[in-house]
Write an enzyme that holds these catalytic residues in place. Structure first.
Site, PDB file in Angstrom:
ATOM      1  N   ARG A  86      -8.738   0.405   5.024  1.00 14.43           N
ATOM      2  CA  ARG A  86      -7.846   1.359   4.362  1.00 14.43           C
ATOM      3  C   ARG A  86      -6.597   0.666   3.833  1.00 14.43           C
ATOM      4  O   ARG A  86      -5.978   1.151   2.882  1.00 14.43           O
ATOM      5  CB  ARG A  86      -7.391   2.445   5.352  1.00 14.43           C
ATOM      6  CG  ARG A  86      -8.455   3.457   5.678  1.00 14.43           C
ATOM      7  CD  ARG A  86      -7.905   4.515   6.588  1.00 14.43           C
ATOM      8  NE  ARG A  86      -6.610   4.951   6.102  1.00 14.43           N
ATOM      9  CZ  ARG A  86      -5.756   5.711   6.769  1.00 14.43           C
ATOM     10  NH1 ARG A  86      -6.058   6.129   7.981  1.00 14.43           N
ATOM     11  NH2 ARG A  86      -4.606   6.071   6.252  1.00 14.43           N
ATOM     12  N   LYS A 116       0.831  -1.209   0.000  1.00 11.13           N
ATOM     13  CA  LYS A 116       0.000   0.000   0.000  1.00 11.13           C
ATOM     14  C   LYS A 116       0.867   1.261   0.000  1.00 11.13           C
ATOM     15  O   LYS A 116       0.637   2.180  -0.790  1.00 11.13           O
ATOM     16  CB  LYS A 116      -0.907   0.006   1.239  1.00 11.13           C
ATOM     17  CG  LYS A 116      -1.606   1.331   1.441  1.00 11.13           C
ATOM     18  CD  LYS A 116      -2.389   1.368   2.725  1.00 11.13           C
ATOM     19  CE  LYS A 116      -1.574   1.675   3.953  1.00 11.13           C
ATOM     20  NZ  LYS A 116      -1.421   3.094   4.274  1.00 11.13           N
ATOM     21  N   ASN A 117       1.857   1.312   0.877  1.00 10.74           N
ATOM     22  CA  ASN A 117       2.621   2.552   1.007  1.00 10.74           C
ATOM     23  C   ASN A 117       3.501   2.827  -0.206  1.00 10.74           C
ATOM     24  O   ASN A 117       3.814   3.978  -0.505  1.00 10.74           O
ATOM     25  CB  ASN A 117       3.443   2.546   2.302  1.00 10.74           C
ATOM     26  CG  ASN A 117       2.552   2.717   3.518  1.00 10.74           C
ATOM     27  OD1 ASN A 117       1.380   3.087   3.387  1.00 10.74           O
ATOM     28  ND2 ASN A 117       3.074   2.432   4.700  1.00 10.74           N
ATOM     29  N   CYS A 134      -3.216  13.100  13.292  1.00  4.14           N
ATOM     30  CA  CYS A 134      -3.542  11.709  13.011  1.00  4.14           C
ATOM     31  C   CYS A 134      -3.651  10.946  14.313  1.00  4.14           C
ATOM     32  O   CYS A 134      -3.181  11.405  15.342  1.00  4.14           O
ATOM     33  CB  CYS A 134      -2.452  11.122  12.145  1.00  4.14           C
ATOM     34  SG  CYS A 134      -2.743   9.427  11.749  1.00  4.14           S
TER      35      CYS A 134
HETATM   36  C1  UD1 Z   1       5.152   6.316   6.573  1.00  6.90           C
HETATM   37  C2  UD1 Z   1       4.087   5.268   6.398  1.00  6.90           C
HETATM   38  C3  UD1 Z   1       3.564   4.817   7.756  1.00  6.90           C
HETATM   39  C4  UD1 Z   1       4.716   4.363   8.628  1.00  6.90           C
HETATM   40  C5  UD1 Z   1       5.816   5.426   8.695  1.00  6.90           C
HETATM   41  C6  UD1 Z   1       7.070   4.954   9.413  1.00  6.90           C
HETATM   42  C7  UD1 Z   1       3.073   5.867   4.290  1.00  6.90           C
HETATM   43  C8  UD1 Z   1       1.886   6.364   3.568  1.00  6.90           C
HETATM   44  N1  UD1 Z   1       3.000   5.840   5.623  1.00  6.90           N
HETATM   45  O1  UD1 Z   1       4.536   7.434   7.214  1.00  6.90           O
HETATM   46  O2  UD1 Z   1       2.650   3.748   7.531  1.00  6.90           O
HETATM   47  O3  UD1 Z   1       4.242   4.138   9.936  1.00  6.90           O
HETATM   48  O4  UD1 Z   1       6.207   5.798   7.370  1.00  6.90           O
HETATM   49  O5  UD1 Z   1       7.583   3.827   8.802  1.00  6.90           O
HETATM   50  O6  UD1 Z   1       4.058   5.453   3.684  1.00  6.90           O
HETATM   51  N2  UD1 Z   1       8.705  13.537  10.865  1.00  6.90           N
HETATM   52  C9  UD1 Z   1       9.038  14.847  11.165  1.00  6.90           C
HETATM   53  N3  UD1 Z   1       8.947  15.770  10.155  1.00  6.90           N
HETATM   54  C10 UD1 Z   1       8.562  15.459   8.888  1.00  6.90           C
HETATM   55  C11 UD1 Z   1       8.206  14.116   8.606  1.00  6.90           C
HETATM   56  C12 UD1 Z   1       8.297  13.181   9.619  1.00  6.90           C
HETATM   57  O7  UD1 Z   1       9.404  15.160  12.292  1.00  6.90           O
HETATM   58  O8  UD1 Z   1       8.507  16.337   8.024  1.00  6.90           O
HETATM   59  C13 UD1 Z   1       8.785  12.506  11.946  1.00  6.90           C
HETATM   60  C14 UD1 Z   1       7.439  11.852  12.263  1.00  6.90           C
HETATM   61  O9  UD1 Z   1       6.715  12.601  13.212  1.00  6.90           O
HETATM   62  C15 UD1 Z   1       7.878  10.513  12.800  1.00  6.90           C
HETATM   63  C16 UD1 Z   1       9.115  10.198  11.977  1.00  6.90           C
HETATM   64  O10 UD1 Z   1       9.575  11.429  11.443  1.00  6.90           O
HETATM   65  O11 UD1 Z   1       8.231  10.604  14.150  1.00  6.90           O
HETATM   66  C17 UD1 Z   1       8.910   9.214  10.866  1.00  6.90           C
HETATM   67  O12 UD1 Z   1       7.802   9.608  10.088  1.00  6.90           O
HETATM   68  P1  UD1 Z   1       7.712   9.280   8.528  1.00  6.90           P
HETATM   69  O13 UD1 Z   1       8.720   8.230   8.180  1.00  6.90           O
HETATM   70  O14 UD1 Z   1       7.758  10.553   7.758  1.00  6.90           O
HETATM   71  O15 UD1 Z   1       6.268   8.652   8.406  1.00  6.90           O
HETATM   72  P2  UD1 Z   1       5.266   8.852   7.218  1.00  6.90           P
HETATM   73  O16 UD1 Z   1       5.988   8.998   5.925  1.00  6.90           O
HETATM   74  O17 UD1 Z   1       4.248   9.873   7.595  1.00  6.90           O
END
Ligand code: UD1
Length: 430
Positions: free
Chosen positions: A397, A22-23, A117
């Site tokens: 989802r 999915k991701n 979220c």
């Molecule tokens: C993606 C996945 C989700 C998974 C996560 C971690 C998708 C659609 N979702 O979410 O299922 O749980 O990776 O493997 O692919 N962060 C910041 N600033 C940013 C972005 C992230 O501080 O701009 C932090 C987040 O709060 C979190 C960490 O970085 O603590 C990792 O998040 P991230 O890897 O970005 O998760 P997603 O891409 O949202």
């Protein structure tokens, strides 16, 4: 309102086929609009998040042709709107990948600012930092993120935190920026590699995906391509833990065993046998489950998206286990639901201390988010008696045909829509 109803106790035995990730699909479909030629994408999972993203893509003018249940032809030649509405971003955060894709292709895009979220605050500062370093002017106004540039210029971008979303979004924009971009401290998840491979198949020049330094040489245009998405590591892991919880024997097919190593090693520590084949893993759990310790980490660490499932299974393992959630701050909301089923789990900050109980007992629970919902289904499948799980919208989802696949392994589980149907299920399985 649809619910899952389960009667626990059947060991899950048999074979299950895993769908596309999915991701990876969410990012790859968004990336497909960057070409003005048709792109054929196979192994797309038929899950709700994907349908929402496809609707968002249609709304901005992409042609989306469904060839069969898992294959789509996308053509981004006639995109007429560079703005993605809140309607879509509020349903799935990942529609923010259209920001990187449209900014890269048209040097201009706007999407609604993603809201909070269920699993904690999810900032996107790193995505925006990346776009700015590529030369875009990024502003947040009236709930919208507006990004635009006369031209995008390759840059050196260090991510302060390992982020899957930021790595992918920056990779999308940079693949059509002028010159060289380096992303340092990049996420190494299999779906980051899959997105890079897909972009390369359209003519992008990306090297190093899967390591923590990704190097991108921008190109002017992306061309037609045919691509098949990798198998879903988290769907596979969920079935592997369902085998453990029910003392089952499942052959999980169509997977890349390397992507499952962190999951497999925890199952082995817990006393299960895991056998690897070229594109399958077999999980056999016949003995008492043992306690263990786990910390969620970025890949190749143990995935945060498997945290609720492992915690649930450790809840019925012998002894005391400790799970530490290091990625998201609010990912234990399902523990209260699990307690209603007899779990003995204490959450302190980002740590769960799990005192194993002999068994769960069926109860009426509700699913707080996608992976937690799947974990509650696992609990229901090994519990004494009947469990009713509300809010299965979340589970749908990200899991295609979840109950159908579980039933084919011998689970007693159905989707019900009314009290009458629940009573019918109870009578039938009692
Ligand atoms: C993606 C996945 C989700 C998974 C996560 C971690 C998708 C659609 N979702 O979410 O299922 O749980 O990776 O493997 O692919 N962060 C910041 N600033 C940013 C972005 C992230 O501080 O701009 C932090 C987040 O709060 C979190 C960490 O970085 O603590 C990792 O998040 P991230 O890897 O970005 O998760 P997603 O891409 O949202």
């Amino acid at each position: 309102m649809q619910q899952y109803v389960t009667r626990g106790g059947n060991p899950l035995v048999g074979e299950v086929e895993i769908g596309g990730a999915k991701n990876a699909a969410l990012a790859i479909l968004a990336a497909a609009v960057m070409s003005d030629e048709p792109v054929l994408i196979e192994n797309v999972p038929d899950v709700r998040d994907v349908s929402v993203l496809l609707d968002a893509m249609k709304r901005i003018g992409a042609h989306v042709e469904r060839i069969d249940r898992h294959t789509y032809k996308i053509d981004g030649a006639d995109i007429h709107t560079l703005s993605v509405d809140y309607e879509f971003i509020s349903k799935i955060r990942a529609s923010y990948y259209l920001l990187g894709a449209l900014l890269g292709k048209y040097k201009q895009a706007q999407v609604a600012f993603p809201g909070g979220c269920d699993i904690g605050s999810r900032p996107i500062d790193l995505h925006l930092k990346g776009f700015r370093l590529l030369g875009a002017n990024v502003e947040i106004e009236h709930g919208l993120i507006k990004a635009e540039a006369d031209e995008l210029k390759g840059s050196q971008i260090y991510l302060d935190k390992v982020s899957v979303g930021a790595t992918i979004n920056i990779m999308l924009a940079a693949s059509m920026a002028g010159g060289k971009t380096t992303i340092e401290n990049a996420a190494k998840e299999p779906h980051v590699v899959d997105v890079a491979n897909f972009l390369n198949s359209m003519g992008a020049n990306i090297k190093g995906a899967g390591t923590d330094v990704i190097r991108i040489n921008g190109v002017e245009s992306l061309h037609a391509s045919e691509y098949s998405i990798i198998p879903d590591q988290i769907e596979a892991g969920t079935f592997m833990f369902a085998a453990a919880a029910t003392k089952g024997d499942i052959m999980v097919k169509n997977v890349i065993p390397k992507h499952l190593e962190a999951i497999s090693s925890k199952l082995v520590e817990m006393g299960c046998e895991v056998e690897e084949f070229d594109d399958a893993v077999r999980v056999v759990c016949s003995k008492e489950l043992k306690s263990t310790q786990v910390t969620t980490l970025a890949y190749p660490g143990f995935p945060t998206d498997m945290q609720p499932q492992i915690t649930t299974v450790l809840g019925i393992a012998q002894g005391t286990s400790i799970v530490t959630e290091s990625i998201f701050e609010n990912r234990y909301r399902y523990v209260d639901e699990l307690s209603r089923m007899g779990a003995s789990i204490k959450v302190e900050g980002n740590t769960a201390i799990i005192y194993g109980v002999e068994k769960y007992t069926g109860a009426h629970v509700s699913s707080p988010d996608l992976r937690a919902g799947a974990a509650l289904v696992i609990a229901g499948l090994c519990a004494d008696g009947v469990t009713i799980i509300d809010d299965i919208y979340y589970i749908q989802r990200g899991y295609e045909d979840f109950e159908i696949k579980l039933r084919s392994l011998g689970a007693a589980i159905e989707i019900t829509d009314s009290e009458k149907e629940i009573q019918k299920f109870i009578l039938k399985t009692g």
